[in-house]
Design an enzyme around this catalytic site. Structure first.
Site, short mmCIF file in Angstrom:
data_model
loop_
_atom_site.label_atom_id
_atom_site.label_comp_id
_atom_site.label_asym_id
_atom_site.label_seq_id
_atom_site.Cartn_x
_atom_site.Cartn_y
_atom_site.Cartn_z
N ASP A 14 0.81 -1.28 -0.11
CA ASP A 14 -0.26 0.06 0.05
C ASP A 14 0.98 1.30 0.13
O ASP A 14 2.14 1.23 0.35
CB ASP A 14 -0.94 -0.21 1.15
CG ASP A 14 -1.73 1.03 1.31
OD1 ASP A 14 -2.14 1.60 0.47
OD2 ASP A 14 -1.90 1.65 2.60
N ASP A 16 -0.24 5.08 0.75
CA ASP A 16 -0.47 5.86 2.03
C ASP A 16 -0.33 5.17 3.36
O ASP A 16 -1.21 4.38 3.53
CB ASP A 16 -1.95 6.59 1.98
CG ASP A 16 -1.88 7.43 0.63
OD1 ASP A 16 -1.24 8.58 0.46
OD2 ASP A 16 -2.74 6.99 -0.32
MG MG Z 1 -2.83 3.00 3.43
#
Ligand code: MG
Length: 266
Positions: A14, A16
């Site tokens: 991922d 962020d």
């Molecule tokens: Mg995230």
């Protein structure tokens, strides 16, 4: 999930809360990616952030010391577009990355009040009451309703900002109907990743409800990092992670049994 013969096992990260917070690199992330790559794994980036253009994601990764190509980035906008047949009439509420993904899929993008067959909603920084009203009307009148993702929040170094889920909730509440979710943990993202990368060995993320649920559906192990939305005080979470670490560097060190190189100041 097991990789195809001859194909490097894939780690899906991922962005962020794992690699950065609002584009500001998290300490040790670039070195950790280098360690995973040097261990013979392919590293790809799965983001529910549908806002940036693909080349902006690639440039931002390069700027924090993680070289990659557009083929290494999969977004919730692409997962949403993949649910629709090329040429079909679709309206959108979202930012440039969503517009790009719909164009790349050769969809006929029309205004929400122009009787679209489908409506796709993502995070946008330009909320417009009239546009959201037209979008809700389209859904109430029968348009297929797709959310890029329903993350409630978006992590930044200062605070949590409202995520795509907050925009989607506006339309869903007004229209009285819930959307299909394309990005993590939606099956559209799982299928996109399967098609492109042939499955995932580890999914590393900062949210159990998206990254963890994705990992379960994809048959991957789930590594939870506490450098984004989820904090130590939020534990335990469901789905339960296979491993919890303070950050990506710590997680990589634990899994691969290697200490990441020392962090150097940029
Ligand atoms: Mg995230």
């Amino acid at each position: 999930m097991r990789a195809e013969p001859g194909q490097a096992p894939t780690w899906a990260l991922d962005l962020d809360g794992v690699v950065w917070l609002a584009g500001r690199a998290l300490p040790g992330a670039a070195q950790a990616v280098a360690v995973v790559r040097s261990a013979g794994r392919r590293v790809v980036f799965l983001t529910n952030n549908s806002g940036p253009l693909l080349r902006e994601h690639v440039a931002a990764l390069g700027a924090v010391g993680i070289p990659c190509g557009p083929e290494d980035v999969a977004t919730s906008a692409q997962a949403a577009a993949a649910l629709l047949e090329p040429g079909s009439r679709v309206a959108m509420v979202g930012d440039r990355g969503l517009a790009e993904a719909l164009a790349d899929r050769a969809l006929d993008v029309v205004a929400p009040d122009d009787h679209p067959a489908a409506l796709v909603v993502g995070r946008t920084l330009q909320l417009d009451y009239a546009e959201l009203s037209a979008a809700a009307t389209a859904v109430r009148e029968g348009a297929r309703f797709i959310a890029t993702n329903t993350d409630a929040t978006f992590p930044t170094p200062e605070r949590l900002l409202p995520g795509a889920g907050a925009v989607v909730a506006f339309v869903a509440t007004a229209a009285g109907r819930q959307p299909e979710v394309a990005g993590k943990p939606g099956t559209a993202m799982v299928e996109l990743v399967d098609r492109r990368y042939g499955g995932v060995e580890w999914m590393v993320g900062d949210r159990a409800d998206t990254d963890g649920a994705f990992a379960r559906l994809a048959g991957a192990r789930f590594g939870l990092v506490l450098s984004g939305v989820t904090k130590a005080t939020d534990l335990p979470v469901e789905p339960s992670p296979d491993l919890v670490a303070d950050d990506l560097a710590g997680l990589v060190g634990s899994v691969l049994g290697l200490a990441p190189p020392p962090v150097t100041a940029p």
